[in-house]
Design an enzyme around this catalytic site. Structure first.
Site, PDB file in Angstrom:
ATOM      1  CG  HIS B 283      -0.540   0.065   2.515  1.00 34.30           C
ATOM      2  ND1 HIS B 283      -0.237   1.245   3.135  1.00 34.30           N
ATOM      3  CD2 HIS B 283      -0.312  -0.906   3.421  1.00 34.30           C
ATOM      4  CE1 HIS B 283       0.162   0.991   4.375  1.00 34.30           C
ATOM      5  NE2 HIS B 283       0.133  -0.306   4.580  1.00 34.30           N
ATOM      6  CG  ASP B 295       2.373   0.190   7.986  1.00 37.23           C
ATOM      7  OD1 ASP B 295       1.961  -0.294   6.919  1.00 37.23           O
ATOM      8  OD2 ASP B 295       1.630   0.414   8.969  1.00 37.23           O
ATOM      9  CD  GLU B 329      -3.400  -1.489   5.364  1.00 37.41           C
ATOM     10  OE1 GLU B 329      -3.677  -2.532   5.970  1.00 37.41           O
ATOM     11  OE2 GLU B 329      -2.867  -0.504   5.932  1.00 37.41           O
ATOM     12  CG  ASP B 357       0.796  -3.749   5.028  1.00 33.76           C
ATOM     13  OD1 ASP B 357       1.680  -2.999   5.495  1.00 33.76           O
ATOM     14  OD2 ASP B 357      -0.414  -3.620   5.264  1.00 33.76           O
TER      15      ASP B 357
END
Lengths: 474, 474
Positions: B283, B295, B329, B357
């Site tokens: 993402h 992240d 996301e 992820d």
């Protein structure tokens, strides 16, 4: 309510207390060795020091010199000494500089916007109202800044991008901290608008490390801050990619004039030679962002815990054990300077002085500054320390920061060297909090100081004349 | 200028490219094994993925859905795909919620003042103008809050004090994150003014961990925040000591309505079966406080790097390799939901889907959701993965977050399980920055995705019908 744990741990010690009292007059080495071993074992398993650090960090928290937190810390220290049974508790006024950080914001404006995590260096002036926005000039060290032309720097923000190296003894600090203390002066000489340094710290995080900085009266005072290591990496990457980088910096630090703070002292008065003093210290002030758990709540816990355990486990000492909690160490050892000035005539009565101010890592070595004969007399002490992992070091100790000025007055000092491998991950950051204190390592420190102070106060050892030469331990 | 490294590393690959082209038609296992081994070796030593993460974090930085950063990320992704030679690059609009954090301040007012480090949970409302000041009611978990009487909670700030446990597979997350998502609802049902949770994170630091939270339409919306673990310790210590604790909380979160963001797609079009798709994703959005390196910058680098290396080292694939960088996301898989809706009729063409992820830790296991026959066909793939430390797992894979909705449409998925031991030290904090990415571990991830996508695109493997049952991997 914090003392519940303390009293529980002290209640366990009846046996030792009785046996110690029964053998007060014994002077043979075997008995001394046994006493030291028992004291060490008890101290290694006592949470006294930890509960003191916890109490200071939870009940007082941040306590920058001259602040409300500092005032509460002074009250806390007096009442903690009394609660722990110190028979002589007093405080001595110290005029301290009171500076507040205010907000410190920075962001990259060009080539693309990015927030930066910064903090003001201790004592910095503010930026002009509304902040300042200008280009950056990066240097790898203070030395390379000093060699720069004014044309490279004039009107810019200087970024001193030197990374501190990790080391058990903290040897990475000295080569880098010079940029923190002198950066604003050298940058201003070349016409810079402000200086930002890469944090003096060994972590990779977004906590910026503060610490005191200096100005020179004949050079323009410019704002000085520190970037977190992660942000310094980011800024460096932009510059290395060939970008011209523009920063906006807004810092609102303020001076609030001089305030009265205090060195707080707790004593167990000597039964035989009350005028002879074993001085163990730490500093009571902290920076304002963390809760000062490692710097120097740990030291406060270690020396206060050690003295308390000696009294409770072995009775009143023959010489006086004096715990000094110094004011305003962070702003230039102000409390320690005042202590030395005020007590100049009595410094000859100090048998030994030592400060704990390097976090809560285990102690691995004891350096001394004793007359050579004393090293032989101290054999049982060294043997007891060896059993908890501490080897005998050199005889050129400097003592901790707040006692560094004592050797030149002939005062014998000791340096109990702590493992500082991770100390500079947290040093002078908001992340210096209680969870960083390992209770087991702290108890080992407490045991070492208890052994030291007990032996120095009860063995009759004569430590003078101390050697003239000291070496900086870290 | 960021691509200098990329091109250098790709220039090394001439030999492999030639040998791969020469053997395009070869189907025997030995050749397949050799090709996989060469691709793996090159990918393990390529900094392609790392340079992509670095570019995204340094040039774009934070990119919360719908923000200016998000818009720049979309532009960055399109131009990065083109720069890397993807032959089909496009974006698909997604309506995303745009929320901003604003400031989030908290302090203990009584029994003694202490600053607390907090952050707003994603989607929280603000406190009333000027903040709110009230007493705290502490609970050990959401479950214990649910059992409370309104009298314990009414008018107070609820503090849910449950610590997350460290685990390689991130199994500590589920039991705790329920307090983050549902805490505001359950606290409001009992009349609370606000809720603060202990951060869902495994670190001891003063970084608070954000993450999305939920409201219920029939329950009052109250402000919701997270305390850093160090601050949660501190607050807990005060409460455990028997104090009534009063907090002041000021949070200025805001909704900015719905904005258009994009799923950004880059493809290497298949030479033989272009309509058959190997989908690897990550993402593009991140939270707003860090630079979204773990992240999910890492995921972006891994899947983009893997596809790029396949093309550059082995030529155009037989089936299409599609890299999807999903929008939003963090705010409920918005981009992935839109992708699934929009492409519902074509999902049958997806040979396999996988998302990266979970940070940048080494992959230790590959779970699948394949028809059982395919597992045998995939023997060379499993053998190649085993050589870089990845074992074959179960056949009930769920895929990563943005592909979890695909199995119910019959899409075969793969989960490449990463070592998440330290992932939750940084997850959703300001401290999620590039320095947390280990280039070596990232390259191993890149190699694994390269092996997977190369094999799935070139071996002719048929993965359907996929089993119905999936198990949550973490």
């Amino acid at each position: 309510m914090k003392s519940t744990h303390l009293y529980r741990s002290l209640a366990l010690t009846g046996t030792l207390l009785i046996s110690a009292c029964a053998s007060t007059e014994a002077t043979d080495t075997a008995t001394a060795t046994n006493q030291l071993a028992e004291l060490s074992a008890q101290a290694m398993n006592s949470d006294t020091a930890y509960e003191i650090v916890k109490s200071l960090t939870v009940e007082v928290g941040p306590r920058i010199a001259g602040s409300e937190g500092d005032k509460r810390a002074v009250e806390w220290a007096e009442s903690k000494f009394k609660e722990l049974g110190f028979d002589n508790v007093y405080k001595e006024p110290v005029r301290v500089r009171n500076w507040s950080r205010g907000i410190a914001d920075a962001k990259i404006i060009a080539p693309y916007q990015q927030k930066l995590f910064i903090t003001a260096l201790g004592g910095s002036v503010a930026t002009p109202e509304g902040g300042l926005t200008t280009d950056v000039a990066m240097f790898n060290s203070l030395a390379s800044l000093k060699q720069a032309d004014a044309a490279q720097v004039d009107g810019k923000i200087v970024f001193i991008n030197q990374r501190m190296q990790r080391d058990r003894a903290g040897k990475g600090y000295g080569p880098v901290v010079i940029g923190r203390s002198q950066g604003a002066i050298e940058a201003a000489k070349l016409g810079a608008k402000a200086v930002l340094i890469r944090s003096v710290g060994t972590d990779n995080s977004r906590f910026a490390h503060t610490g005191v900085m200096q100005y020179s009266d004949d050079v323009q005072k410019i704002p000085a801050g520190a970037l977190s290591n992660a942000d310094a990496d980011n800024l460096q990457a932009m510059i290395d990619a060939g970008n011209d980088v523009t920063l906006a910096v807004d810092m609102r630090a303020k001076e609030h004039g001089w305030q009265t703070s205090y060195n707080v002292v707790g004593e167990f008065t000597g039964t035989e030679s009350p005028e002879e003093v074993v001085l163990i210290g730490a500093h009571l002030d902290s920076w304002d962002e963390g809760t000062g758990a490692l710097d120097d709540g740990a030291g406060v816990g270690i020396v206060t815990g050690a003295a308390t355990l000696i009294k409770n486990l072995t009775g009143q000492p023959k010489r006086t054990i004096r715990v000094v909690l110094y004011a305003s160490e962070e702003f230039g050892l102000t409390g320690a300077q005042e202590y030395t000035r005020k007590h100049k005539e009595e410094l000859g009565n100090i048998i030994v002085a030592a400060e704990s101010d390097f976090g809560a890592g285990e102690i691995y070595q004891m350096d001394t500054l004793f007359t050579p004969n004393a090293l032989e007399v101290a054999t049982p002490l060294f043997a007891a320390l060896a059993k908890i992992g501490i080897k005998q070091g050199h005889n050129q100790a400097g003592g901790g920061p707040d006692v560094t000025m004592l050797p030149k007055h002939g005062v014998p000092v000791v340096s109990l060297l702590q493992d500082g491998t991770y100390y500079f991950d947290y040093h002078h950051t908001a992340n210096d909090t209680l969870d960083k204190v390992d209770p087991k390592a702290l108890a080992q420190n407490q045991a070492a100081y208890a052994l030291l102070a007990y032996f120095m106060a009860n063995s009759g050892i004569e430590t003078r004349p101390a050697p003239k030469e000291t070496a900086q331990s870290h």
